[in-house]
Design an enzyme around this catalytic site. Structure first.
Site, PDB file in Angstrom:
ATOM      1  CE  LYS A  22      -8.108   1.455   4.698  1.00 48.78           C
ATOM      2  NZ  LYS A  22      -6.740   1.125   5.105  1.00 48.78           N
ATOM      3  CG  ASN A  23      -7.205   2.827   8.469  1.00 49.11           C
ATOM      4  OD1 ASN A  23      -7.183   1.766   7.834  1.00 49.11           O
ATOM      5  ND2 ASN A  23      -6.715   3.939   7.997  1.00 49.11           N
ATOM      6  CB  CYS A 116       2.658   0.930   0.121  1.00 51.67           C
ATOM      7  SG  CYS A 116       2.475   2.360   1.150  1.00 51.67           S
ATOM      8  NE  ARG A 121       2.964   3.195   5.559  1.00 56.16           N
ATOM      9  CZ  ARG A 121       1.703   2.867   5.243  1.00 56.16           C
ATOM     10  NH1 ARG A 121       1.382   2.642   4.005  1.00 56.16           N
ATOM     11  NH2 ARG A 121       0.772   2.776   6.181  1.00 56.16           N
ATOM     12  CG  ASP A 303      -5.122   8.176   5.450  1.00 53.39           C
ATOM     13  OD1 ASP A 303      -5.533   7.410   6.331  1.00 53.39           O
ATOM     14  OD2 ASP A 303      -3.945   8.153   5.037  1.00 53.39           O
ATOM     15  NE  ARG A 396      -5.313  -1.668   0.336  1.00 53.23           N
ATOM     16  CZ  ARG A 396      -4.436  -0.748   0.763  1.00 53.23           C
ATOM     17  NH1 ARG A 396      -3.681  -0.112  -0.100  1.00 53.23           N
ATOM     18  NH2 ARG A 396      -4.321  -0.460   2.052  1.00 53.23           N
TER      19      ARG A 396
END
Ligand code: EPZ
Length: 416
Positions: A22-23, A116, A121, A303, A396
């Site tokens: 994803k990243n 978030c 952030r 993560d 997500r």
């Protein structure tokens, strides 16, 4: 709003395929706006965060076509202007649109992408780096304006390592004719994969430790690129095998990207076999407690801290966990306490976890993407039924997660 319902402690066996990172994919979609033509990406997961960034560009005139995990993006009809502020606020990673759109159009207005649950952030590192490179940045009521000038300074030094700030400058610099140097850069595999993409498009980029030297060009060319496997998804599935004490084969992944996790597995006595593109986890009945501290790559990835925190509830002894990158990323431990986990919070970034503690099913809330995946694993490890609200938080970042888990024997269903 949908939720997952899980019956725990089912025996799991077989193989789980890992999808694209994803990243990495999000940043390559942003990079496509540097190229006035076609960008073809393979191994792009079909997840909410990818869909969101594509809709932002579609609203600006870009066109895209998805066939399974292949994505074709055509930005020839991309119009100058600003990304939709509401859509930008819905995905934090939209901040990486600044670099390429600024390079292409000379100006961009964008709202602060918002904090978030894991932290505030901030984007100060992005702003500092753009200003170091002669970009004018102004802010008015949380709306930021970035504007190129004819100043051409050539270097920026990050006072603190930032993944997306590094990528933002990489994207901007790849379309500048002069040589730009980034110092104290992030070097995660996703950053290096973006560099591979940009070199394929014609930028000359050299990486030496944490210094990146970019010789860009105004004429970046069309690219076809296969996105690397998602190391966080791969690590999450490896922790799933260990926490539920099953043997699972995680396929279509890059074991080299998980050295920090596998080092911890070795310390705990969790047996694994590394293949060229797979990891075989043979989870023992008992494994030892450890101390875990997160850091920038190649350190232990933040993560994977939440799923690892769940694993430590099953380790024999006293564990200590310290989250160094984000100020509020231990919230999932409160959800695990509802299942019986023994946790002592030292502060918002440090906790002690003792085990092994049998977990009981409970009604839980997935606070964010990685916490949500952690609760999925907790439900599969627990005795009885677990429900997890806000399943879309997990969607997500993990495509068709319940289908892939059902294939290895999990009892999990999604109800709206
Ligand atoms: C990227 O976020 C990832 N997101 C995150 O993954 C990941 O956790 C993080 O890197 C760290 O590896 C994407 O790539 C889309 P940072 P990013 O800037 O770039 C502070 C997921 O679950 N900071 O490296 O936003 C920041 O507060 C997500 O996929 C500033 O102070 O993270 C944090 O403490 C979660 N000022 C630290 O730096 C800034 O301008 C590292 O953040 C920017 C960041």
């Amino acid at each position: 709003m949908s939720k997952f319902i899980i019956e725990g402690k089912r025996p799991l066996a077989g193989e789980i395929p890992v999808y694209g990172a994803k990243n990495a994919a999000i940043k390559m979609i942003a990079a496509s706006t540097l190229i006035s033509g076609l960008t073809i990406l393979e191994n792009v997961p079909d997840i909410l965060d990818i869909q969101k960034i594509l809709v932002i560009l579609e609203k600006m005139g870009a066109k895209f076509k998805r066939i399974n995990h292949r994505l074709e993006i055509d930005t020839r009809t991309l119009k100058s202007g600003n990304p939709d502020p509401v859509l930008v606020a819905a995905i934090r990673a939209s901040i990486v649109l600044v670099g390429p759109l600024l390079a292409r159009f000379g100006k961009i207005n964008i709202p602060h992408p918002g904090g978030c649950t894991i932290g505030s952030r901030p984007i100060d590192l992005h702003i500092k780096a753009f200003r170091d490179l002669g970009v004018e940045v102004t802010e008015d009521k949380n709306l930021y304006t970035f504007r190129t000038t004819d100043q051409t300074p050539r270097q920026t030094v990050f006072p603190k390592i930032s993944v997306t700030a590094t990528e933002n400058i990489l994207l901007f610099a790849s379309a500048q004719e002069e040589i730009i140097t980034i110092k104290n850069a992030a070097i995660e595999p996703e950053v290096l994969d973006l560099i591979t993409f940009l070199k394929r498009a014609g930028a000359k980029i050299a990486v030496q430790d944490r210094t990146i030297r970019i010789e860009g060009t105004k004429n970046l060319k069309e690219v076809k690129h296969r996105v690397i496997p998602d190391r966080i998804e791969a690590g999450t599935f490896a922790i799933l095998a260990a926490a539920t004490k099953n043997s699972l084969k995680i396929t279509q992944m890059e074991p080299e990207h998980l050295d920090a996790l596998l080092e911890k597995f070795s310390q705990m006595g969790i047996v694994f076999e590394k293949g060229k593109d797979f990891l075989y986890i043979k989870a023992p009945e008992h494994f030892s407690a450890i101390n875990l501290t997160t850091a920038e790559y190649p350190g232990f990835p933040t993560d994977l801290q939440p799923p690892m925190g769940l694993l430590l509830t099953q380790a024999c002894g006293q564990n200590r966990i310290r989250e160094n990158l984000f100020e509020h990323r231990l919230g999932y431990l409160k959800e695990l306490q509802k299942m019986g986990a023994k946790v002592r919070f030292l502060n918002s970034q440090e906790a002690e976890i003792s085990g092994p503690t049998p977990l009981a099913g409970a009604k839980l809330e997935s606070l964010d993407l990685r916490a949500g995946a952690t609760l999925l694993i907790a439900g599969l490890s627990a005795q009885g039924k677990t429900t997890i609200e806000h399943a879309e938080n997990i969607d997500r970042g993990y495509e068709k997660i319940e289908e892939r888990l059902r294939v290895v024997g999990a009892s999990i269903k999604r109800v709206s």
